[in-house]
Design a protein around this motif. Structure first.
Motif, PDB file in Angstrom:
ATOM      1  N   MET A 118       0.171  -1.531  -0.171  1.00  0.00           N
ATOM      2  CA  MET A 118      -0.118  -0.193   0.297  1.00  0.00           C
ATOM      3  C   MET A 118       0.801   1.045   0.106  1.00  0.00           C
ATOM      4  N   LEU A 119       2.408   1.173   0.554  1.00  0.00           N
ATOM      5  CA  LEU A 119       2.814   2.559   1.071  1.00  0.00           C
ATOM      6  C   LEU A 119       3.458   2.559  -0.730  1.00  0.00           C
ATOM      7  N   LEU A 120       4.053   1.436  -0.936  1.00  0.00           N
ATOM      8  CA  LEU A 120       4.094   1.649  -1.890  1.00  0.00           C
ATOM      9  C   LEU A 120       3.690   2.858  -3.966  1.00  0.00           C
ATOM     10  N   SER A 121       2.879   1.662  -3.203  1.00  0.00           N
ATOM     11  CA  SER A 121       1.429   2.427  -4.406  1.00  0.00           C
ATOM     12  C   SER A 121       1.441   3.928  -4.102  1.00  0.00           C
ATOM     13  N   VAL A 122       1.046   3.957  -2.745  1.00  0.00           N
ATOM     14  CA  VAL A 122      -0.066   5.660  -2.408  1.00  0.00           C
ATOM     15  C   VAL A 122       2.321   6.498  -3.284  1.00  0.00           C
ATOM     16  N   PHE A 123       3.421   5.950  -2.520  1.00  0.00           N
ATOM     17  CA  PHE A 123       4.450   7.029  -2.670  1.00  0.00           C
ATOM     18  C   PHE A 123       4.205   6.350  -4.398  1.00  0.00           C
ATOM     19  N   GLY A 124       4.692   5.568  -5.399  1.00  0.00           N
ATOM     20  CA  GLY A 124       4.857   5.929  -5.954  1.00  0.00           C
ATOM     21  C   GLY A 124       4.128   6.505  -7.125  1.00  0.00           C
ATOM     22  N   CYS A 125       2.437   7.111  -6.678  1.00  0.00           N
ATOM     23  CA  CYS A 125       1.895   7.768  -7.252  1.00  0.00           C
ATOM     24  C   CYS A 125       1.995   8.901  -6.450  1.00  0.00           C
ATOM     25  N   PHE A 126       2.505   9.060  -5.460  1.00  0.00           N
ATOM     26  CA  PHE A 126       3.078  10.733  -5.621  1.00  0.00           C
ATOM     27  C   PHE A 126       3.764  11.210  -6.343  1.00  0.00           C
ATOM     28  N   LEU A 127       4.772  10.298  -6.491  1.00  0.00           N
ATOM     29  CA  LEU A 127       6.104  11.124  -7.038  1.00  0.00           C
ATOM     30  C   LEU A 127       5.833  11.400  -8.344  1.00  0.00           C
ATOM     31  N   TYR A 128       4.312  10.265  -8.389  1.00  0.00           N
ATOM     32  CA  TYR A 128       4.778  10.419 -10.438  1.00  0.00           C
ATOM     33  C   TYR A 128       3.263  12.032 -10.539  1.00  0.00           C
ATOM     34  N   CYS A 130       4.100  14.347  -8.699  1.00  0.00           N
ATOM     35  CA  CYS A 130       5.396  15.817  -8.745  1.00  0.00           C
ATOM     36  C   CYS A 130       5.475  15.727  -9.662  1.00  0.00           C
ATOM     37  N   THR A 131       6.119  14.544 -10.756  1.00  0.00           N
ATOM     38  CA  THR A 131       6.609  15.039 -12.009  1.00  0.00           C
ATOM     39  C   THR A 131       5.992  15.111 -13.192  1.00  0.00           C
ATOM     40  N   ASP A 132       4.470  14.413 -12.713  1.00  0.00           N
ATOM     41  CA  ASP A 132       3.961  15.265 -13.531  1.00  0.00           C
ATOM     42  C   ASP A 132       3.671  17.029 -13.483  1.00  0.00           C
ATOM     43  N   GLU A 133       3.247  17.067 -12.793  1.00  0.00           N
ATOM     44  CA  GLU A 133       2.562  18.093 -12.548  1.00  0.00           C
ATOM     45  C   GLU A 133       3.875  19.514 -12.636  1.00  0.00           C
ATOM     46  N   ARG A 147      -1.753  21.679  -5.152  1.00  0.00           N
ATOM     47  CA  ARG A 147      -3.051  21.288  -5.035  1.00  0.00           C
ATOM     48  C   ARG A 147      -3.570  19.584  -5.684  1.00  0.00           C
ATOM     49  N   ASP A 148      -3.004  19.749  -6.435  1.00  0.00           N
ATOM     50  CA  ASP A 148      -3.302  19.343  -7.990  1.00  0.00           C
ATOM     51  C   ASP A 148      -1.641  17.451  -7.162  1.00  0.00           C
ATOM     52  N   VAL A 149      -1.472  17.744  -7.047  1.00  0.00           N
ATOM     53  CA  VAL A 149      -0.456  16.883  -6.565  1.00  0.00           C
ATOM     54  C   VAL A 149      -0.704  15.811  -5.050  1.00  0.00           C
ATOM     55  N   LEU A 150      -1.935  16.822  -4.143  1.00  0.00           N
ATOM     56  CA  LEU A 150      -2.523  15.738  -3.412  1.00  0.00           C
ATOM     57  C   LEU A 150      -3.734  15.108  -3.650  1.00  0.00           C
TER      58      LEU A 150
END
Length: 192
Positions: A118-128, A130-133, A147-150
């Protein structure tokens, strides 16, 4: 020949498991490219895409309610607020799907504890996100927003929750089926 799930997951070289992982990785990379392409749109293209969704939504509401005047009642202010909501829901949705795909891939690794998955998935999505923004900052007429990252991370968290529910349902069905097979097998041995 049917293989017990634990045996397949424990054997990391099992051909079905490897094939499943490859398919999930391809789907995950494809979905990440979809997100990348959305971020590459300039401000005008992004607004047009949102406008189309708002129009379709308005048409659906008009058909369901039978009120053709509902679209006229959307003044400029309400329409822009509605479009803003559509944009944020789109952010949540694309990361919702990304997180489900990531969790499905991580479910194939039996030795990784569920909390770590779960943590890997949410952290990976968070990092992506950030790079997306960051990538979006290079698109004309658009800019990065924490805000969009959140919002993206919240959508990913909901995706993880749904993936866990699906996992529990599939796990329960599979183990009920296995218990039924064992019971049937034991009954056939007693009869013999």
């Amino acid at each position: 020949m049917a293989y017990p799930l634990k045996k397949v997951l424990a054997n990391n070289t099992h051909k079905w498991l490897i094939a499943l992982r490859i398919v999930l990785i391809i789907i995950l990379l494809w979905w990440m490219s979809v997100i990348f392409n959305f971020s590459a749109q300039n401000g005008t293209q992004s607004t047009q895409a949102s406008d189309q969704v708002v129009e379709v939504f308005g048409d659906v509401i008009a058909k369901v309610t039978g009120n053709d005047h509902i679209k006229i009642k959307l003044t400029v202010t309400y329409r822009s607020q509605f479009e803003y909501g559509v944009r944020k829901l789109a952010h949540m949705f694309i990361y919702f799907i990304l997180a489900i795909t990531a969790m499905l891939l991580l479910f194939t690794f039996d030795r990784i504890p569920m909390l770590v998955r779960m943590l890997l998935s949410v952290f990976g999505c968070f990092l992506y996100a950030c790079t997306d923004e960051f990538h979006q900052s290079f698109s004309y007429g658009r800019g990065p927003s924490f805000r969009d990252v959140l919002i993206d991370t919240f959508g990913a968290s909901m995706g993880i929750f749904v993936a866990l529910i699906l996992f529990c349902i599939i796990y329960t069905i599979y183990h009920s089926y296995q218990a039924h097979k064992i019971k049937k097998y034991n009954a056939s041995i007693r009869e013999a």
